[in-house]
Scaffold this motif. Structure first.
Motif, PDB file in Angstrom:
ATOM      1  N   ILE B  76      38.125  52.655  47.851  1.00 21.42           N
ATOM      2  CA  ILE B  76      37.565  51.290  47.874  1.00 21.42           C
ATOM      3  C   ILE B  76      38.684  50.248  47.814  1.00 21.42           C
ATOM      4  O   ILE B  76      39.527  50.285  46.918  1.00 21.42           O
ATOM      5  CB  ILE B  76      36.599  51.072  46.686  1.00 21.42           C
ATOM      6  N   PRO B  77      38.727  49.316  48.779  1.00 22.71           N
ATOM      7  CA  PRO B  77      39.736  48.250  48.698  1.00 22.71           C
ATOM      8  C   PRO B  77      39.464  47.317  47.516  1.00 22.71           C
ATOM      9  O   PRO B  77      38.317  47.018  47.211  1.00 22.71           O
ATOM     10  CB  PRO B  77      39.583  47.508  50.028  1.00 22.71           C
ATOM     11  N   VAL B  78      40.553  46.918  46.852  1.00 22.40           N
ATOM     12  CA  VAL B  78      40.442  46.041  45.679  1.00 22.40           C
ATOM     13  C   VAL B  78      41.282  44.781  45.909  1.00 22.40           C
ATOM     14  O   VAL B  78      42.468  44.862  46.227  1.00 22.40           O
ATOM     15  CB  VAL B  78      40.925  46.763  44.397  1.00 22.40           C
ATOM     16  N   LEU B  79      40.634  43.635  45.747  1.00 26.37           N
ATOM     17  CA  LEU B  79      41.333  42.348  45.847  1.00 26.37           C
ATOM     18  C   LEU B  79      41.365  41.709  44.467  1.00 26.37           C
ATOM     19  O   LEU B  79      40.329  41.545  43.827  1.00 26.37           O
ATOM     20  CB  LEU B  79      40.595  41.431  46.836  1.00 26.37           C
ATOM     21  N   LEU B  80      42.589  41.384  43.990  1.00 24.52           N
ATOM     22  CA  LEU B  80      42.716  40.695  42.701  1.00 24.52           C
ATOM     23  C   LEU B  80      42.733  39.180  42.945  1.00 24.52           C
ATOM     24  O   LEU B  80      43.485  38.704  43.804  1.00 24.52           O
ATOM     25  CB  LEU B  80      44.018  41.105  42.012  1.00 24.52           C
ATOM     26  N   ILE B  81      41.905  38.457  42.203  1.00 26.51           N
ATOM     27  CA  ILE B  81      41.973  36.981  42.215  1.00 26.51           C
ATOM     28  C   ILE B  81      42.218  36.581  40.768  1.00 26.51           C
ATOM     29  O   ILE B  81      41.351  36.757  39.916  1.00 26.51           O
ATOM     30  CB  ILE B  81      40.667  36.338  42.717  1.00 26.51           C
ATOM     31  N   THR B  82      43.429  36.074  40.493  1.00 23.83           N
ATOM     32  CA  THR B  82      43.809  35.915  39.092  1.00 23.83           C
ATOM     33  C   THR B  82      44.745  34.735  38.862  1.00 23.83           C
ATOM     34  O   THR B  82      45.426  34.285  39.780  1.00 23.83           O
ATOM     35  CB  THR B  82      44.503  37.213  38.606  1.00 23.83           C
ATOM     36  N   ALA B  83      44.756  34.252  37.624  1.00 26.71           N
ATOM     37  CA  ALA B  83      45.704  33.197  37.243  1.00 26.71           C
ATOM     38  C   ALA B  83      47.042  33.814  36.829  1.00 26.71           C
ATOM     39  O   ALA B  83      48.024  33.107  36.644  1.00 26.71           O
ATOM     40  CB  ALA B  83      45.140  32.372  36.100  1.00 26.71           C
ATOM     41  N   GLU B  84      47.060  35.147  36.672  1.00 32.20           N
ATOM     42  CA  GLU B  84      48.303  35.821  36.261  1.00 32.20           C
ATOM     43  C   GLU B  84      49.326  35.697  37.382  1.00 32.20           C
ATOM     44  O   GLU B  84      49.060  36.120  38.511  1.00 32.20           O
ATOM     45  CB  GLU B  84      48.033  37.294  35.957  1.00 32.20           C
ATOM     46  N   ALA B  85      50.490  35.093  37.058  1.00 31.92           N
ATOM     47  CA  ALA B  85      51.429  34.751  38.135  1.00 31.92           C
ATOM     48  C   ALA B  85      52.836  35.270  37.881  1.00 31.92           C
ATOM     49  O   ALA B  85      53.791  34.813  38.510  1.00 31.92           O
ATOM     50  CB  ALA B  85      51.443  33.236  38.317  1.00 31.92           C
ATOM     51  N   LYS B  86      52.986  36.227  36.959  1.00 33.04           N
ATOM     52  CA  LYS B  86      54.327  36.763  36.724  1.00 33.04           C
ATOM     53  C   LYS B  86      54.677  37.764  37.822  1.00 33.04           C
ATOM     54  O   LYS B  86      53.860  38.588  38.202  1.00 33.04           O
ATOM     55  CB  LYS B  86      54.401  37.422  35.342  1.00 33.04           C
TER      56      LYS B  86
END
Lengths: 247, 123
Positions: B76-86
């Motif tokens: 299953i493809p997974v897309l992360l949408i996050t505020a984590e920016a390191k």
């Protein structure tokens, strides 16, 4: 009161004793005798007295900082409530806005469908290619389109006013957050005063202190991206980094 | 195509759902963290996961690792949408096998481009 360090009576002291006795000042005379007998104690007592006063003053000053206990028991819990209010209000605003937007989407879609239904016949009409039956049907379609558009634009207008009004959270939450910022400043100042009272330097630490991170380095939104070199600035940075990794 | 949107904030789930619907995804379900999402994925025939990183309970990166470790889900493809920016985190996500990484705040256009890219690669 003079303090004799020798433990022996001086002529001056003897004279004072006689003088006090002649004047009937028994207590003063006794005090000189006591002083002669216990010269060190009286110095010690004076020193203890001084320390006691200092301790008393320090304790009084510390009580002046009863503001600190107010901060801890009342202001900070109050600030938590205020911040929770901000979460609630911003969530409400987001939902109100999305309610309106989600109500607008189908309306706009219906209008687009009706325009699309009219379009082929309209083009034919413009090119003088439309026969009478088609013309009648076009008239009916245009009639629906006009009636519907007239009604729905009013509906959209009122929904857009809802979107507008949902933005009033900014004013309220702005005021609340400003109060919390004032509190944070006050707590900071109190803590610095306390550090200074205990003789600890309140100078800012020179080396860069990175915020604490949780499991998986989780830190949340970065608010000072310009000053950090361990974070990406935007989506382009993310894409560049990923493509450098072979993505 | 069946999509699972995972985020602890209901408003963000709603935004993502609306954007996905605009892109033609109509079968969308929601979960509020990894530990709710994982049994849903194991129980249903999902084709795509869009997840936040920072959530109470099971975080998005751990959900990604769990998906990749489960033979029935690993495709299953997974897309992360996050505020984590390191940068370290982006590398961590790439190594864990993420298919796309979007930093918040993001735009509808970014989401569209990333999703198109993901399915182009899988085709």
């Amino acid at each position: 009161m003079t303090i004799a360090m020798t433990g022996r009576i001086s002529l001056e002291q003897a004279k004072s004793v006689v003088e006090f006795l002649e004047l009937g000042q028994q207590d003063e005379a006794n005090a000189i005798i006591a002083e002669i007998q216990n010269p060190i104690n009286s110095e010690l007592f004076a020193e203890i007295g001084k320390l006691t006063r200092q301790l008393h003053d320090s304790l009084t000053n510390f009580q002046l900082d009863s503001r600190l206990s107010d901060l801890a028991t009342s202001d900070i819990p109050d600030a938590k409530e205020r911040l929770n209010f901000v979460i609630t209000r911003t969530e409400e605003a987001a939902n109100k806005t999305m309610d309106a937007v989600e109500a607008i989407f189908p309306v706009v879609n219906t209008m687009a469908e009706q325009v699309a239904a009219v379009n082929p016949s309209w083009t034919k009409l413009m090119n003088n290619e439309l026969d009478l039956t088609e013309f009648k049907s076009l008239c009916l379609n245009i009639d629906t389109l006009l009636k519907n558009t007239g009604k729905e634009t009013q509906h959209i207008h009122s929904l857009m006013t809802d979107v507008l009004m949902a933005q009033d959270f900014q004013d309220l939450t702005g005021q609340v957050i400003r109060k919390v910022i004032d509190l944070v400043i006050e707590v900071e100042e109190s803590l610095i005063t306390m550090l200074t009272a205990f003789g600890i330097s309140a100078e800012p630490v020179q080396e860069k202190v990175l915020p604490k991170v949780g499991k998986n380095l989780v830190e949340g939104p970065i608010i000072n991206k310009e000053n950090r070199d361990d974070v990406v600035a935007d989506q382009d940075d993310v894409d560049d980094l990923l493509s450098s990794l072979g993505f | 195509m069946k999509v699972l949107v995972v985020d602890d904030f209901s408003t963000m789930r709603r935004i993502v759902k609306n954007l996905l619907r605009d892109l033609g995804f109509t079968n969308i379900q929601e979960a509020d963290d990894g530990s709710t999402a994982l049994p849903m994925l194991q129980g249903g025939d999902f084709d795509f996961v869009v997840t936040d990183w920072n959530m109470p309970g099971m975080q998005g990166i751990d959900l990604l690792k769990a998906i990749r470790a489960d033979a029935s889900l690993s495709h299953i493809p997974v897309l992360l949408i996050t505020a984590e920016a390191k940068k370290e985190q982006i590398v961590m996500a790439a190594q864990a096998g993420v298919n796309g990484y979007i930093v918040k705040p993001f735009t509808a256009a970014t989401l569209k481009t990333k999703i198109e890219k993901i399915f182009e690669r899988l085709a």
